[in-house]
Design a protein around this motif. Structure first.
Motif, PDB file in Angstrom:
ATOM      1  N   HIS A 590     104.941  -9.109  85.093  1.00 36.57           N
ATOM      2  CA  HIS A 590     105.364  -8.669  83.771  1.00 36.57           C
ATOM      3  C   HIS A 590     104.301  -7.751  83.197  1.00 36.57           C
ATOM      4  O   HIS A 590     103.112  -7.875  83.526  1.00 36.57           O
ATOM      5  CB  HIS A 590     105.551  -9.857  82.829  1.00 36.57           C
ATOM      6  CG  HIS A 590     106.433 -10.945  83.370  1.00 36.57           C
ATOM      7  ND1 HIS A 590     107.730 -11.113  82.964  1.00 36.57           N
ATOM      8  CD2 HIS A 590     106.186 -11.921  84.293  1.00 36.57           C
ATOM      9  CE1 HIS A 590     108.256 -12.149  83.615  1.00 36.57           C
ATOM     10  NE2 HIS A 590     107.335 -12.653  84.415  1.00 36.57           N
ATOM     11  N   SER A 591     104.715  -6.841  82.334  1.00 31.48           N
ATOM     12  CA  SER A 591     103.778  -5.930  81.682  1.00 31.48           C
ATOM     13  C   SER A 591     103.855  -6.081  80.168  1.00 31.48           C
ATOM     14  O   SER A 591     104.943  -6.162  79.592  1.00 31.48           O
ATOM     15  CB  SER A 591     104.089  -4.476  82.056  1.00 31.48           C
ATOM     16  OG  SER A 591     103.869  -4.250  83.431  1.00 31.48           O
ATOM     17  N   ILE A 592     102.679  -6.141  79.554  1.00 35.15           N
ATOM     18  CA  ILE A 592     102.557  -6.030  78.096  1.00 35.15           C
ATOM     19  C   ILE A 592     101.765  -4.756  77.842  1.00 35.15           C
ATOM     20  O   ILE A 592     100.616  -4.627  78.284  1.00 35.15           O
ATOM     21  CB  ILE A 592     101.850  -7.247  77.495  1.00 35.15           C
ATOM     22  CG1 ILE A 592     102.699  -8.509  77.722  1.00 35.15           C
ATOM     23  CG2 ILE A 592     101.598  -7.043  76.006  1.00 35.15           C
ATOM     24  CD1 ILE A 592     102.051  -9.791  77.228  1.00 35.15           C
ATOM     25  N   VAL A 593     102.395  -3.803  77.187  1.00 36.23           N
ATOM     26  CA  VAL A 593     101.830  -2.465  77.018  1.00 36.23           C
ATOM     27  C   VAL A 593     101.633  -2.197  75.536  1.00 36.23           C
ATOM     28  O   VAL A 593     102.518  -2.471  74.717  1.00 36.23           O
ATOM     29  CB  VAL A 593     102.747  -1.397  77.641  1.00 36.23           C
ATOM     30  CG1 VAL A 593     102.151  -0.003  77.477  1.00 36.23           C
ATOM     31  CG2 VAL A 593     103.001  -1.702  79.120  1.00 36.23           C
ATOM     32  N   ALA A 594     100.476  -1.655  75.194  1.00 30.60           N
ATOM     33  CA  ALA A 594     100.182  -1.335  73.791  1.00 30.60           C
ATOM     34  C   ALA A 594     100.300   0.169  73.554  1.00 30.60           C
ATOM     35  O   ALA A 594     100.028   0.974  74.448  1.00 30.60           O
ATOM     36  CB  ALA A 594      98.780  -1.805  73.431  1.00 30.60           C
ATOM     37  N   ARG A 595     100.724   0.509  72.342  1.00 30.68           N
ATOM     38  CA  ARG A 595     100.706   1.904  71.903  1.00 30.68           C
ATOM     39  C   ARG A 595     100.184   1.935  70.475  1.00 30.68           C
ATOM     40  O   ARG A 595     100.548   1.104  69.645  1.00 30.68           O
ATOM     41  CB  ARG A 595     102.090   2.531  72.008  1.00 30.68           C
ATOM     42  CG  ARG A 595     103.174   1.828  71.218  1.00 30.68           C
ATOM     43  CD  ARG A 595     104.536   2.476  71.404  1.00 30.68           C
ATOM     44  NE  ARG A 595     104.541   3.878  70.941  1.00 30.68           N
ATOM     45  CZ  ARG A 595     105.604   4.666  71.037  1.00 30.68           C
ATOM     46  NH1 ARG A 595     106.719   4.214  71.589  1.00 30.68           N
ATOM     47  NH2 ARG A 595     105.537   5.909  70.590  1.00 30.68           N
ATOM     48  N   ARG A 596      99.314   2.899  70.185  1.00 34.83           N
ATOM     49  CA  ARG A 596      98.704   2.934  68.851  1.00 34.83           C
ATOM     50  C   ARG A 596      99.699   3.297  67.767  1.00 34.83           C
ATOM     51  O   ARG A 596      99.614   2.804  66.643  1.00 34.83           O
ATOM     52  CB  ARG A 596      97.550   3.942  68.841  1.00 34.83           C
ATOM     53  CG  ARG A 596      96.311   3.482  69.578  1.00 34.83           C
ATOM     54  CD  ARG A 596      95.222   4.531  69.508  1.00 34.83           C
ATOM     55  NE  ARG A 596      95.629   5.788  70.156  1.00 34.83           N
ATOM     56  CZ  ARG A 596      94.914   6.906  70.139  1.00 34.83           C
ATOM     57  NH1 ARG A 596      93.775   6.933  69.467  1.00 34.83           N
ATOM     58  NH2 ARG A 596      95.339   7.999  70.766  1.00 34.83           N
ATOM     59  N   GLN A 597     100.624   4.178  68.064  1.00 34.57           N
ATOM     60  CA  GLN A 597     101.582   4.662  67.079  1.00 34.57           C
ATOM     61  C   GLN A 597     102.994   4.252  67.469  1.00 34.57           C
ATOM     62  O   GLN A 597     103.356   4.293  68.658  1.00 34.57           O
ATOM     63  CB  GLN A 597     101.506   6.188  66.957  1.00 34.57           C
ATOM     64  CG  GLN A 597     100.121   6.727  66.624  1.00 34.57           C
ATOM     65  CD  GLN A 597      99.641   6.286  65.257  1.00 34.57           C
ATOM     66  OE1 GLN A 597     100.449   6.056  64.348  1.00 34.57           O
ATOM     67  NE2 GLN A 597      98.330   6.158  65.097  1.00 34.57           N
ATOM     68  N   ALA A 598     103.786   3.862  66.471  1.00 37.29           N
ATOM     69  CA  ALA A 598     105.158   3.459  66.755  1.00 37.29           C
ATOM     70  C   ALA A 598     106.057   4.655  67.025  1.00 37.29           C
ATOM     71  O   ALA A 598     107.089   4.518  67.681  1.00 37.29           O
ATOM     72  CB  ALA A 598     105.714   2.643  65.583  1.00 37.29           C
ATOM     73  N   ASN A 599     105.676   5.819  66.509  1.00 39.72           N
ATOM     74  CA  ASN A 599     106.506   7.009  66.645  1.00 39.72           C
ATOM     75  C   ASN A 599     106.095   7.834  67.861  1.00 39.72           C
ATOM     76  O   ASN A 599     104.987   7.707  68.381  1.00 39.72           O
ATOM     77  CB  ASN A 599     106.396   7.873  65.382  1.00 39.72           C
ATOM     78  CG  ASN A 599     106.835   7.117  64.132  1.00 39.72           C
ATOM     79  OD1 ASN A 599     107.780   6.325  64.191  1.00 39.72           O
ATOM     80  ND2 ASN A 599     106.151   7.340  63.019  1.00 39.72           N
ATOM     81  N   GLY A 600     107.019   8.703  68.275  1.00 40.45           N
ATOM     82  CA  GLY A 600     106.738   9.595  69.390  1.00 40.45           C
ATOM     83  C   GLY A 600     107.273   9.056  70.692  1.00 40.45           C
ATOM     84  O   GLY A 600     107.601   7.863  70.821  1.00 40.45           O
ATOM     85  N   PRO A 601     107.355   9.908  71.706  1.00 38.69           N
ATOM     86  CA  PRO A 601     107.866   9.480  73.011  1.00 38.69           C
ATOM     87  C   PRO A 601     106.981   8.399  73.624  1.00 38.69           C
ATOM     88  O   PRO A 601     105.748   8.510  73.611  1.00 38.69           O
ATOM     89  CB  PRO A 601     107.824  10.767  73.844  1.00 38.69           C
ATOM     90  CG  PRO A 601     107.778  11.874  72.857  1.00 38.69           C
ATOM     91  CD  PRO A 601     107.038  11.343  71.668  1.00 38.69           C
TER      92      PRO A 601
END
Length: 672
Positions: A590-601
């Motif tokens: 399983h992968s848990i992936v973080a992104r700093r911003q909710a917007n954008g591709p």
């Protein structure tokens, strides 16, 4: 007519005068009702129902009521809890048993609290008063007309249970101070007895201390410890005092000397694993008696010590009684005293008193009935990376019942293949030590959870490498395979391996499977240049790496070995080689992936260090995207996702076990 009225008036006047002359009753003398009523405020309601010595510093309303209706001196009893008051109430046998015993328990509590703070050089008397508190509360709980279950919803029983638990806590901690040597002598023996005043106490040890320690160095009340950095304190209500047993079993670095004179030191060999040295324990004072009179006349008691992770209830006097337990205090105390935060940074830069070998910490004494979760932290980190993850997993009764947590602590400056090989070796050795024949549930169905670089290591643990990494080593200009000759086998465990046996599932958290651009630029390159690898690495890798100059000095050789940050660079040949290794088809991931911003591709997102394109893995059973920075493992969303994955894993594991001849067992706590 006027004459009749005057006669009536005089008759009433005579009656009222007679009432005054005779002393009268309050109704007549005050011309008001004997009972008045008004609305009670919420605070007054709570104080009436729940207020007592522990909560408000005053006797509870029911104890005061008992004192009043028995004709005792209310102010003398409430102010001093004098032994005379206790003795008088003890003699009132016609008083309802529950009423009398519960009031006596609180009066003994007040007496114990009083002499604990006012009487010097009398710890024996103080401890005896705490024992009396526990004894009378115990009598109320188990030797009155109704069972604890019949009073389950009554606030009075909760009060008395709390007085008992507090009295047990005070008794045991004071006994530990008074009788430490006796406890040390008898802790390993069943039913060992010692004396305190006119009491005879036997220790009934049902909890194994870490690393075969025989007695604690400290015994701390769990409810007296306040923590910062933990989102929650998790415990189970029940009978008993919740304590932390601090042992001397701190792990020692594998390369420490044996204390011989300078120049004659011999390396000491230590196991590369240890159990957390601050376990939670629950202590119960038991009184073996058949009747209440026998109980109150006896001066013998049993000090029962239990592991709340192993037992969740006791059988006492025919009753199934929940055992109290704290699942956070020991863990929090261990982390607070560990010094991991400084040690991990020193280790990264190769400084003194840093870590240079992997170490495996077991969060509880090994339990053959529980499967194992292995957690691996990331760069410049330590077990502190999992502070809330481990704590909140232990808060989940179902997960606590099924799993035990092992945390890997490793030097994050080492080359990734070296760390991977060393961690494999430590984990295999620990499993072999505890389960040499792989017969227990603990050796099967392992779950790996890795954050950042720890995720890269977890991936290698479940991958197959035959010649792929040898091809990398042959093509990397920093490595000189020609120098190996007959010692070529030294690198083979690092470059060829099969999936680690017993692992069924992996959770990758913010893992740079394909590296990161940060490691190869600016700050990343500067930090990489500051890293110094330990000399111990040369025993395995040194011969394969040429010196930049003619000298063969160790420091110069080590400069050529790619360190961990080098191998996090997305352009590093090692990262490219490992990203193509196949994960075992027997392992769900399983992968848990973080992104700093909710917007954008999503494809263009990153967590500040790891881009989505590096963290994403095709074939994952699930992929959870969380708006967060790189330390996403500590977020509530991430922990909820890990809990969901583990709960699903339990269901699938037992479904598979039911349909096959694989190892089966039960990991839920047991009764005693």
């Amino acid at each position: 007519m006027i004459h009749v009225i005057l006669v009536f008036f005089w008759r009433w006047l005579i009656v009222i005068a007679a009432a005054f002359a005779l002393g009268g009753c309050a109704v007549v003398s005050e011309f008001k009702p004997s009972v008045a009523v008004r609305a009670m405020t919420p605070d007054e309601y709570v104080a009436l129902r729940r207020g007592d010595l522990l909560g408000k510093g005053k006797l509870s309303a029911l104890t005061v009521q008992t004192i009043r209706v028995t004709g005792l001196d209310e102010w003398a009893c409430a102010a001093n809890a004098s032994l005379t008051c206790i003795e008088s109430l003890t003699m009132m046998k016609d008083l309802d048993g529950e009423t009398r015993l519960s009031a006596l328990a609180e009066l003994w509590l007040q007496h114990a609290m009083s002499i604990s703070t006012t009487v010097s050089n009398s710890r024996t008397a103080s401890t005896s008063a705490w024992i009396e508190t526990a004894r009378h509360a115990y009598a109320y709980l188990f030797f009155t007309g109704r069972s604890p279950g019949e009073r389950a919803f009554e606030e009075r029983q909760t009060q008395v249970r709390d007085w008992y638990n507090y009295a047990v806590q005070k008794t045991v901690t004071q006994l530990f101070g008074l009788q430490h040597q006796a406890l040390r002598a008898h802790a390993g023996g069943a039913n060992a007895a010692f004396r305190l005043g006119n009491w005879v106490l036997r220790v009934d040890l049902n909890a194994r201390l870490p690393n075969d320690a025989t007695t604690p160095r400290e015994l701390l009340p769990a409810n007296a410890l306040a923590f910062q950095g933990l989102r929650g304190i998790y415990r189970r209500d029940g009978l008993g005092a919740e304590l932390v047993a601090v042992t001397d079993a701190e792990p020692i670095s594998l390369n420490d000397s044996d204390g011989s004179p300078a120049g004659n030191e011999r390396p000491r060999t230590f196991p590369a694993w240890s159990e957390m040295p601050t376990p939670n324990v629950t202590v119960v004072l038991r009184f073996d008696a058949l009747t209440v009179d026998e109980l109150l006349a006896s001066h013998e008691l049993i000090v029962g010590v239990y592991d709340p992770l192993v037992q969740d209830y006791l059988q006492l006097h025919g009753q199934r009684v929940p055992l109290a337990g704290n699942f956070t205090a020991g863990y929090g105390l261990w982390l607070a005293r560990s010094g991991f935060n400084q040690q991990s940074v020193r280790g990264l830069f190769g400084r003194e008193r840093g870590i240079d070998h992997p170490h495996l910490y077991l969060m509880q004494p090994f339990d053959p009935r529980r499967r194992i979760i292995v957690m691996m932290h990331g760069l410049a980190s330590s077990p502190e990376a999992w502070v809330n993850v481990a704590n909140e997993l232990l808060a989940d009764e179902k997960l606590r019942c099924e799993f035990q947590v092992w945390e890997v602590y490793y030097p994050t400056n080492m080359p990734v293949p070296a760390s991977h090989a060393a961690i494999r070796q430590v984990l295999a050795a620990a499993l072999h030590h505890f389960d040499p024949d792989q017969e227990t549930l603990a050796s099967h169905g392992l779950v790996l959870i890795g954050h950042s670089m720890g995720g890269m290591l977890a991936r290698l643990m479940v991958s197959t490498a035959d010649q792929q990494l040898w091809k990398w080593a042959a093509s990397d200009p920093r490595i000189d395979l020609d120098r190996l000759g007959s010692t070529r086998s030294q690198l083979d465990p690092l470059l060829r391996f099969q999936p680690f046996p017993g692992v069924d599932r992996v959770v990758f958290v913010a893992t740079p499977h394909r590296g990161t651009v940060v490691a190869g630029q600016g700050l990343g390159r500067w930090v990489a240049g500051l890293i110094r690898l330990p000399l111990t690495l040369l025993s395995t890798l040194g011969d394969a790496f040429p010196a930049r100059a003619e000298t063969t000095a160790h420091a110069t050789i080590l400069q050529n070995i790619p360190n961990s940050i080098d191998q996090l660079d997305e352009n590093d040949p090692f990262v490219k080689a490992t990203s193509e290794l196949s994960i075992s088809d027997q392992v769900a991931y399983h992968s848990i992936v973080a992104r700093r911003q909710a917007n954008g591709p999503l494809a263009d997102s990153d967590d500040g260090l790891v881009p989505y394109r590096s963290a994403h893995l095709d074939g994952a059973e699930s992929e959870k995207i969380i708006v967060s920075g790189h330390s996403v493992q500590e977020t509530a969303e991430s922990i909820v996702e890990i809990r969901r994955i583990l709960r699903e894993d339990i269901s699938k594991h037992w479904l598979t076990a039911a349909d096959s001849s694989s190892v089966r067992g039960g990991s839920c706590p047991v009764q005693r």
